[in-house]
Every structure is written in structure tokens, then in C-alpha cells.
Design a protein around this motif. Structure first.
Motif, PDB file in Angstrom:
ATOM      1  N   ARG A   1       0.817  -1.221   0.000  1.00 25.54           N
ATOM      2  CA  ARG A   1       0.000   0.000   0.000  1.00 25.54           C
ATOM      3  C   ARG A   1       0.849   1.269   0.000  1.00 25.54           C
TER       4      ARG A   1
ATOM      5  N   SER B   1      -8.851   8.101  -2.599  1.00 27.81           N
ATOM      6  CA  SER B   1      -9.303   6.705  -2.611  1.00 27.81           C
ATOM      7  C   SER B   1      -9.189   6.049  -1.246  1.00 27.81           C
TER       8      SER B   1
ATOM      9  N   LYS C   1      -7.021   4.024  -0.361  1.00 28.77           N
ATOM     10  CA  LYS C   1      -6.533   2.653  -0.511  1.00 28.77           C
ATOM     11  C   LYS C   1      -5.026   2.523  -0.313  1.00 28.77           C
ATOM     12  N   TYR C   2      -4.331   3.653  -0.312  1.00 30.20           N
ATOM     13  CA  TYR C   2      -2.869   3.602  -0.276  1.00 30.20           C
ATOM     14  C   TYR C   2      -2.320   4.558   0.777  1.00 30.20           C
TER      15      TYR C   2
ATOM     16  N   THR D   1      -7.703  -1.755  -9.672  1.00 30.03           N
ATOM     17  CA  THR D   1      -7.941  -1.314  -8.306  1.00 30.03           C
ATOM     18  C   THR D   1      -8.281   0.161  -8.227  1.00 30.03           C
ATOM     19  N   MET D   2      -7.843   0.936  -9.243  1.00 28.62           N
ATOM     20  CA  MET D   2      -8.150   2.363  -9.264  1.00 28.62           C
ATOM     21  C   MET D   2      -9.042   2.739 -10.447  1.00 28.62           C
TER      22      MET D   2
ATOM     23  N   GLU E   1     -11.800   5.600 -10.264  1.00 30.85           N
ATOM     24  CA  GLU E   1     -11.550   6.503  -9.131  1.00 30.85           C
ATOM     25  C   GLU E   1     -11.275   7.914  -9.639  1.00 30.85           C
TER      26      GLU E   1
END
Length: 435
Positions: A73, A99, A101-102, A430-431, A434
Motif C-alpha cells: 500500500r 481513494s 486505498k494507499y 484497483t483504481m 476513481e
């Protein structure tokens, strides 16, 4: 506060406020360093110091952590010079931040600006963090990133700070006066460890391959667009740009804006601004209908002085206060010389002039990837009078088709969705979607 801290604070205040001590120090430092670099023993010393730094010292920080698990991440944004995230990584960083997510890490090395001890400290912190990162983004060359043997799990994305391919850079300058020579670039590479390099058009891939020595890995260079250009397709962003410029420079409201945005002269660590623009002549000939905004390159430290009686009424220096993207959006005409910002400006399909009074000298100094006179989508002028004459007759002389052709050749991968394609290339689904 201890006596030691009070002493350091007092010394720091004297250093920052003195108009004598700092100039004298930098004058002596510059000339002593020049003398050492041009002395045989001095050359040996500096080369040895550089070899130890890049071959042993810096890699030791990376190697100390390279056996630790990669953080899937962790995303690092590296700025080798600037003290903030510049606009070619900003959209990517902001989208990742939204997001959730990271985990985002930012590192600012401040090459050529920080004291050497601080710069080395910045580099050590970056390399220690890099060893366990899954993703790395950077917008320009970095010997620090290039000096380590990168673990294969890490994805490194070079977004590059310029569009197109105009003046030579990297290994393309090995035979020019500008930049490091061929032996030095082979000894300590500037562009190594990349997974992807994103560029503005298929037509310029060859130049990046040459500059970054990627002949054996040409597929690294991807013509999927440049993230920073997406803002030029955002109407709300353009509207806000006008508001910002009018707030800073009220005299521009209701008049046409001439943007003068040249590149620097000399080496990057001692960048100087060109000083041949005659502001008074422009005011005398065009002052009723036009205003002028000047934006010097961000590496320039000492800005040329402007006529005080015209500052604020006809001319405004936005070098420190206005974003270049905002200025490109609002200007009706751009005067540049050898700056790559002409590629972004071509997206606006507006007139461009090229004030190339020192063309032969600049060619000898750095060189170009294309024939200068043939590629420029506007008149190449050697004098202020030539530029003023063109502007006075701009309605009949402006060739919009030349700008359109230029835009297609060098910028056709930039359509407002460059960031989308970069995110998909690097992060996959995954993105996807977004924003």
C-alpha cells in the motif's frame, strides 16, 4: 532556552537578515568551489567523494531494509529539487489520497538548494523508505534513485516534468556544454530503475529512449499522455484560473494578456533569467489593449527588475505568485524561447512567439531534438521590435493550422484522460473509475 540554542538562533537571524554576510559567503563559496573543480587535485577529490557517496554511502541505507517485506500500500512521491509536489504528480497523488486505498509518503531531496548535510539526510531518509515501497513516482531525473539496485517488486513511474521533446536532456546532452559528460553519466546514471516513463505522443518516444538510455527496453516509454495536461480540459479549473489572475493582477481584467515565459540560462544550480525583454517598448506600442505577465523558470533565484512605474498597471511578475498552468489558461498570447511549456500551450490553440535572440549560443550550449525553425508553430524573433510588429498585425498573421498540426504531432496523447490511463497502467483495476 539554553545559551547554546540562543546563540544558534541569533546566528541564524543574522544569516537570514544580513544583506552583506550571505552575498559575501556565496560569492566566496562559488569562486572557491569553481577553483577546486578546475584544479587537478580538486577534481580528484570531488570525483572520489561522489563515487563514495553514490556507490557506497547511499546504497547502504537502501540495502539495510531491502530484505524487509514490501508494503503493498506504500506509494512514494519523490521531488528531487522542489519543496512541494509539482503539477505533474499532483493529480495522481490527490486521486490516491481520495481513494483511501494507499499510504502516501512524500520526500523532498532539495538538490542544489539544501545544505549538503541536509541534502544527504533527505536522501538517506528517502532510500530507507524506498526499500519497502511498492510504488514510486518522480517527475525528473535522480541520481539518488538510480544509484541503487532496485528490488523487482517496486514499480517506478517517471512522469517527467515536461511535455513533447524540445531541448535536449539526459544522455542526449553528453556531447553538449550543458549537463554531465558521457563518462560521468555512465558512471553515475540519472535515469535508471524505471518501470514506466509516460510521454505526450508516440512521435517523441525516440527522444526519451535516447535521453534515458532505454534502447534495450523501449517498451518502458509509454505514449499514454502527461497527467499535468488534464487540467487544460477542465472548464471549472479554467474559470478559477481567471479569477486567480485577476485577483493578483486587476489591471488584466478587460485587456488581452501577453505571457512571457522563458526558460533559464546556464546550469540548473546557477540558473539565470534572460533579460533582453524591453517592457517599456511593449507598453508604448501595446499598452492600451494588452497587459504583460512574466513567469520565469522556477530554478531562477534572482529575477530581473521591472520598471516600477509600469508594475501593476501594465506588467506583473508572477514568477513567485502564480501557477504556470493558470497563466497558460488565461493568456491570449505566449512569448517563450526554448521552454517546453509551448507543448501545453498548444492545447489552447492560441498564438505563440519565440524570442530567440541567442539561438546559436543556446544551440551550442544544449541543442534541440528537432530543427528549431521548422518545429516552432509561430514566428522566431530576434528583437523586441519584431515581436511588437507581429502582435500589432496578429489577426492576419496568426496561423492557427500550424498550431493544430504542432499539437497533433507532439501532444495527441493528451486529451484530458491522461491520469486515467496512467492510473490503470500502474494500479490496474484497483483504481479504475476513481476520481
Amino acid at each position: 532556552m539554553s545559551a547554546s540554542n540562543r546563540f544558534h538562533d541569533a546566528a541564524r537571524n543574522i544569516w537570514h537578515k544580513s544583506r552583506v554576510i550571505r552575498p559575501v559567503y556565496w560569492f566566496c563559496y562559488k569562486h572557491i568551489r569553481y577553483a577546486l573543480h578546475h584544479n587537478p587535485l580538486g577534481k580528484i577529490y570531488f570525483q572520489h567523494r561522489k563515487d563514495v557517496t553514490y556507490d557506497q554511502y547511499f546504497p547502504s541505507f537502501y540495502n539495510a531494509h531491502r530484505d524487509e517485506p514490501v508494503d503493498e500500500r506504500k506509494v512514494i512521491f519523490l521531488e528531487p529539487v522542489q519543496p512541494r509536489i509539482t503539477n505533474n504528480m499532483r493529480l495522481i497523488r490527490d486521486r490516491l489520497a481520495r481513494s483511501g486505498k494507499y499510504t502516501i509518503h512524500e520526500h523532498y531531496l532539495r538538490a542544489n538548494y539544501a545544505y549538503r548535510w541536509q541534502w544527504k539526510k533527505n536522501c538517506a531518509a528517502f532510500l530507507s523508505d524506498l526499500a519497502t515501497a511498492k510504488y514510486v513516482f518522480l517527475p525528473e531525473a535522480s541520481q539518488v534513485l538510480s544509484c541503487v539496485d532496485m528490488r523487482p517488486e517496486t514499480i517506478v513511474v517517471q512522469t517527467w516534468h515536461a511535455c513533447g521533446a524540445f531541448k535536449r536532456f539526459g544522455f542526449s546532452t553528453a556531447d553538449q556544454l550543458f549537463g554531465a559528460d558521457r563518462e560521468e553519466q555512465l558512471r553515475h546514471p540519472y535515469n535508471r530503475n524505471y518501470t514506466y516513463v509516460t510521454v505526450s505522443s508516440p512521435d517523441v518516444v525516440w527522444a526519451y529512449v535516447e535521453a534515458m538510455q532505454l534502447q534495450e527496453h523501449e517498451d518502458i516509454v509509454r505514449p499514454i499522455g502527461v497527467s499535468r495536461t488534464d487540467v487544460f480540459f477542465d472548464q471549472d479549473r479554467i474559470r478559477k484560473a481567471y479569477q486567480k489572475v485577476y485577483q493578483k493582477f486587476p489591471a488584466a481584467r478587460g485587456r488581452k494578456i501577453i505571457l512571457y515565459a522563458p526558460t533559464f540560462r546556464g546550469h540548473t544550480n546557477e540558473a539565470e533569467a534572460p533579460d533582453k525583454l524591453d517592457v517599456r517598448a511593449f507598453h508604448k506600442a501595446l499598452g492600451e489593449d494588452y497587459v504583460m505577465i512574466i513567469k520565469h523558470h522556477q530554478l531562477v533565484r534572482e529575477l530581473p527588475k521591472l520598471p516600477e512605474d509600469l508594475t501593476g498597471s501594465f506588467v506583473y511578475d508572477g514568477s513567485r505568485s502564480l501557477d504556470i498552468n493558470d497563466l497558460l489558461m488565461v493568456s491570449d498570447l505566449c512569448i517563450s524561447d526554448y521552454s517546453s511549456l509551448i507543448f501545453e500551450y498548444s492545447l489552447m490553440e492560441r498564438p505563440m512567439l519565440f524570442f530567440a535572440y541567442d539561438l546559436e549560443d543556446y544551440f551550442d550550449w544544449r541543442g534541440f531534438y528537432y530543427n528549431y525553425d521548422e518545429m516552432t508553430p509561430g514566428p522566431v524573433c530576434r528583437t523586441n521590435e519584431d515581436m511588437i510588429d507581429y502582435i500589432q498585425h496578429i489577426d492576419e498573421r496568426f496561423d492557427r493550422q500550424a498550431v493544430k498540426d504542432f499539437r497533433y504531432r507532439f501532444m495527441r496523447s493528451c486529451d484530458g484522460h491522461s491520469t486515467d490511463r496512467i492510473m490503470k497502467l500502474v494500479f490496474g483495476d484497483t483504481m479504475a473509475g476513481e476520481r
